[in-house]
Design a protein around this motif. Structure first.
Motif, PDB file in Angstrom:
ATOM      1  N   SER A  76       0.838  -1.203   0.000  1.00 61.89           N
ATOM      2  CA  SER A  76       0.000   0.000   0.000  1.00 61.89           C
ATOM      3  C   SER A  76       0.874   1.255   0.000  1.00 61.89           C
ATOM      4  O   SER A  76       0.705   2.164   0.814  1.00 61.89           O
ATOM      5  CB  SER A  76      -0.933  -0.002   1.210  1.00 61.89           C
ATOM      6  N   TYR A  77       1.836   1.267  -0.920  1.00 60.48           N
ATOM      7  CA  TYR A  77       2.751   2.397  -1.077  1.00 60.48           C
ATOM      8  C   TYR A  77       2.956   2.662  -2.563  1.00 60.48           C
ATOM      9  O   TYR A  77       2.686   1.796  -3.406  1.00 60.48           O
ATOM     10  CB  TYR A  77       4.119   2.092  -0.444  1.00 60.48           C
ATOM     11  N   THR A  78       3.429   3.838  -2.863  1.00 56.93           N
ATOM     12  CA  THR A  78       3.820   4.168  -4.224  1.00 56.93           C
ATOM     13  C   THR A  78       5.253   4.677  -4.193  1.00 56.93           C
ATOM     14  O   THR A  78       5.676   5.313  -3.216  1.00 56.93           O
ATOM     15  CB  THR A  78       2.878   5.223  -4.846  1.00 56.93           C
ATOM     16  N   ALA A  79       6.001   4.391  -5.250  1.00 55.73           N
ATOM     17  CA  ALA A  79       7.422   4.746  -5.264  1.00 55.73           C
ATOM     18  C   ALA A  79       7.803   5.419  -6.580  1.00 55.73           C
ATOM     19  O   ALA A  79       7.435   4.946  -7.655  1.00 55.73           O
ATOM     20  CB  ALA A  79       8.273   3.494  -5.052  1.00 55.73           C
ATOM     21  N   ASP A  80       8.536   6.526  -6.461  1.00 57.79           N
ATOM     22  CA  ASP A  80       9.085   7.197  -7.646  1.00 57.79           C
ATOM     23  C   ASP A  80      10.367   6.491  -8.071  1.00 57.79           C
ATOM     24  O   ASP A  80      11.060   5.878  -7.244  1.00 57.79           O
ATOM     25  CB  ASP A  80       9.394   8.661  -7.334  1.00 57.79           C
ATOM     26  N   GLN A  81      10.700   6.615  -9.338  1.00 59.21           N
ATOM     27  CA  GLN A  81      11.957   6.065  -9.828  1.00 59.21           C
ATOM     28  C   GLN A  81      13.130   6.722  -9.102  1.00 59.21           C
ATOM     29  O   GLN A  81      13.057   7.879  -8.662  1.00 59.21           O
ATOM     30  CB  GLN A  81      12.094   6.311 -11.329  1.00 59.21           C
ATOM     31  N   GLY A  82      14.222   5.984  -8.966  1.00 59.69           N
ATOM     32  CA  GLY A  82      15.411   6.567  -8.368  1.00 59.69           C
ATOM     33  C   GLY A  82      15.951   7.692  -9.235  1.00 59.69           C
ATOM     34  O   GLY A  82      15.914   7.604 -10.467  1.00 59.69           O
ATOM     35  N   ALA A 119      13.438   7.505  -5.319  1.00 59.07           N
ATOM     36  CA  ALA A 119      13.657   8.880  -4.871  1.00 59.07           C
ATOM     37  C   ALA A 119      12.663   9.287  -3.792  1.00 59.07           C
ATOM     38  O   ALA A 119      12.955  10.151  -2.966  1.00 59.07           O
ATOM     39  CB  ALA A 119      13.558   9.843  -6.055  1.00 59.07           C
ATOM     40  N   ARG A 120      11.502   8.627  -3.780  1.00 61.34           N
ATOM     41  CA  ARG A 120      10.488   8.971  -2.779  1.00 61.34           C
ATOM     42  C   ARG A 120       9.449   7.853  -2.694  1.00 61.34           C
ATOM     43  O   ARG A 120       8.915   7.416  -3.706  1.00 61.34           O
ATOM     44  CB  ARG A 120       9.791  10.283  -3.147  1.00 61.34           C
ATOM     45  N   ILE A 121       9.182   7.397  -1.485  1.00 60.35           N
ATOM     46  CA  ILE A 121       8.146   6.391  -1.236  1.00 60.35           C
ATOM     47  C   ILE A 121       7.090   7.028  -0.341  1.00 60.35           C
ATOM     48  O   ILE A 121       7.419   7.646   0.675  1.00 60.35           O
ATOM     49  CB  ILE A 121       8.727   5.142  -0.541  1.00 60.35           C
ATOM     50  N   ARG A 122       5.830   6.856  -0.710  1.00 59.37           N
ATOM     51  CA  ARG A 122       4.739   7.405   0.093  1.00 59.37           C
ATOM     52  C   ARG A 122       3.663   6.338   0.303  1.00 59.37           C
ATOM     53  O   ARG A 122       3.435   5.482  -0.564  1.00 59.37           O
ATOM     54  CB  ARG A 122       4.129   8.629  -0.585  1.00 59.37           C
ATOM     55  N   GLU A 123       3.015   6.427   1.449  1.00 62.78           N
ATOM     56  CA  GLU A 123       1.958   5.471   1.781  1.00 62.78           C
ATOM     57  C   GLU A 123       0.645   5.879   1.120  1.00 62.78           C
ATOM     58  O   GLU A 123       0.303   7.065   1.052  1.00 62.78           O
ATOM     59  CB  GLU A 123       1.778   5.389   3.293  1.00 62.78           C
ATOM     60  N   ALA A 132       1.725  12.728   2.280  1.00 65.12           N
ATOM     61  CA  ALA A 132       2.817  13.577   1.815  1.00 65.12           C
ATOM     62  C   ALA A 132       4.162  13.183   2.425  1.00 65.12           C
ATOM     63  O   ALA A 132       5.203  13.324   1.788  1.00 65.12           O
ATOM     64  CB  ALA A 132       2.504  15.039   2.139  1.00 65.12           C
ATOM     65  N   THR A 133       4.153  12.700   3.676  1.00 64.92           N
ATOM     66  CA  THR A 133       5.400  12.383   4.369  1.00 64.92           C
ATOM     67  C   THR A 133       6.086  11.184   3.715  1.00 64.92           C
ATOM     68  O   THR A 133       5.508  10.104   3.627  1.00 64.92           O
ATOM     69  CB  THR A 133       5.138  12.063   5.846  1.00 64.92           C
ATOM     70  N   PRO A 134       7.315  11.345   3.238  1.00 65.68           N
ATOM     71  CA  PRO A 134       7.997  10.227   2.592  1.00 65.68           C
ATOM     72  C   PRO A 134       8.395   9.144   3.592  1.00 65.68           C
ATOM     73  O   PRO A 134       8.575   9.405   4.780  1.00 65.68           O
ATOM     74  CB  PRO A 134       9.226  10.883   1.954  1.00 65.68           C
ATOM     75  N   VAL A 135       8.516   7.945   3.092  1.00 67.53           N
ATOM     76  CA  VAL A 135       8.862   6.771   3.913  1.00 67.53           C
ATOM     77  C   VAL A 135      10.293   6.365   3.577  1.00 67.53           C
ATOM     78  O   VAL A 135      10.672   6.309   2.401  1.00 67.53           O
ATOM     79  CB  VAL A 135       7.892   5.613   3.617  1.00 67.53           C
ATOM     80  N   ASN A 136      11.083   6.077   4.605  1.00 68.53           N
ATOM     81  CA  ASN A 136      12.484   5.718   4.374  1.00 68.53           C
ATOM     82  C   ASN A 136      12.652   4.364   3.709  1.00 68.53           C
ATOM     83  O   ASN A 136      13.501   4.198   2.829  1.00 68.53           O
ATOM     84  CB  ASN A 136      13.254   5.724   5.695  1.00 68.53           C
ATOM     85  N   SER A 137      11.856   3.389   4.127  1.00 62.14           N
ATOM     86  CA  SER A 137      12.052   2.041   3.616  1.00 62.14           C
ATOM     87  C   SER A 137      10.806   1.189   3.824  1.00 62.14           C
ATOM     88  O   SER A 137      10.101   1.349   4.830  1.00 62.14           O
ATOM     89  CB  SER A 137      13.244   1.374   4.323  1.00 62.14           C
ATOM     90  N   VAL A 138      10.528   0.305   2.881  1.00 60.36           N
ATOM     91  CA  VAL A 138       9.485  -0.709   3.006  1.00 60.36           C
ATOM     92  C   VAL A 138      10.032  -2.006   2.429  1.00 60.36           C
ATOM     93  O   VAL A 138      11.025  -2.003   1.691  1.00 60.36           O
ATOM     94  CB  VAL A 138       8.177  -0.309   2.278  1.00 60.36           C
ATOM     95  N   SER A 139       9.381  -3.108   2.741  1.00 60.27           N
ATOM     96  CA  SER A 139       9.861  -4.394   2.228  1.00 60.27           C
ATOM     97  C   SER A 139       8.700  -5.270   1.794  1.00 60.27           C
ATOM     98  O   SER A 139       7.562  -5.077   2.209  1.00 60.27           O
ATOM     99  CB  SER A 139      10.693  -5.119   3.288  1.00 60.27           C
ATOM    100  N   ALA A 140       9.036  -6.240   0.951  1.00 62.01           N
ATOM    101  CA  ALA A 140       8.066  -7.215   0.465  1.00 62.01           C
ATOM    102  C   ALA A 140       8.763  -8.561   0.382  1.00 62.01           C
ATOM    103  O   ALA A 140       9.906  -8.721   0.822  1.00 62.01           O
ATOM    104  CB  ALA A 140       7.523  -6.791  -0.900  1.00 62.01           C
TER     105      ALA A 140
END
Length: 277
Positions: A76-82, A119-123, A132-140
């Motif tokens: 349940s997150y979205t991630a921008d390209q590095g 570059a940015r992960i958001r919930e 709006a607050t970016p997330v440092n790390s998530v895992s799967a």
């Protein structure tokens, strides 16, 4: 003409046809899912060397499926390209805040199939909005993702870097333990009957409930809470906070803390306490 005189030559013909040499079976060539290098930068050589050493892909160009897929559901997150202008410092940060604390042998066991540099992960919220607050790390199941492979990394404060470090270790351990690459300490597994624990009784059982949305605690969430505490606080700091009688009336937090620290030092040679120094 007798029937056997007709059938006998026919049987011989069938047997000869059956004994005809078949073409050799050639196995299909397995094509790797990802191709390195992804670009033509100096740091691409570093990424290739990392893959050759550990068998783990580091991707800064990735698809939505690469990031979100988690076997039975999507993250349940979205991630921008590095951001390719900031991949080198992101790799340095991973080494400084995560990799250097583990041996090569342990990393070979515990690393996921891929590491995603975003570059940015958001919930994503229940209403499909993006926090709006970016997330440092998530895992799967097959990866952990680092959400600071962009310009935001250079502007982080010491306190923010400390949180980032804790988040990286938590997600690294989460994918390693939840999916069976690294075993949980047996004594930790048997220390708590989580069915007996509620939010208002958790300190009596030494249980962490890091997921604020969870209705009840569970083994893996509890373990992740301990990793957070261990890697972000020295033993002296923990003794003056978590282990105080008011917070740990039955000594369960201290007991389970020591179980984790001693187990991974003895079995895997990992000094978890040294990460916070």
């Amino acid at each position: 003409m007798k029937l056997k005189n007709i059938l006998y030559p026919l049987i011989l013909l069938l047997m000869a046809a059956g004994c005809k040499k078949e073409d050799a079976i050639v196995p299909d060539k397995i094509v790797p899912e990802y191709s390195l290098p992804q670009g033509n930068h100096p740091y691409d050589t570093q990424i290739i060397d990392f893959h050759n050493k550990y068998g783990c892909y580091i991707l800064y160009r990735f698809t939505e499926k690469d990031f979100k897929w988690n076997i039975t559901n999507n993250l349940s997150y979205t991630a921008d390209q590095g951001d390719e202008n900031y991949i080198a410092p992101a790799l340095d940060a991973l080494d400084k805040y995560l990799f250097k604390f583990y041996s090569q042998d342990f990393l070979k066991k515990a690393l996921p199939y891929k590491i995603i540099l975003s570059a940015r992960i958001r919930e994503i919220t229940f209403y499909n909005d993006t926090l709006a607050t970016p997330v440092n790390s998530v895992s799967a199941f097959s990866h952990f993702a680092f959400g600071r492979a962009g310009s935001s990394l250079s502007g982080m404060t010491d306190d923010e870097l400390r949180v980032m470090k804790s988040d990286l270790h938590r997600e690294f351990w989460k994918q390693a333990v939840n999916y069976g690459k690294i075993t949980l300490p047996p004594a930790f597994v048997s220390a708590t009957n989580y069915a007996d624990v509620f939010d208002w009784t958790k300190k009596y059982y030494g249980v962490f409930m890091p997921d604020v949305n969870a209705l009840s605690p569970d083994l893996y969430g509890d373990f992740q809470g301990y990793i957070d505490v261990i890697v972000s606080n020295t033993l002296g700091e923990i003794e003056q906070s978590l282990f105080l009688p008011a917070n740990d009336p039955n000594g369960k937090y201290k007991l389970k803390y020591n179980i984790i620290v001693n187990y991974y030092k003895e079995v895997y040679g990992v000094d978890l306490q040294g990460i916070a120094r």
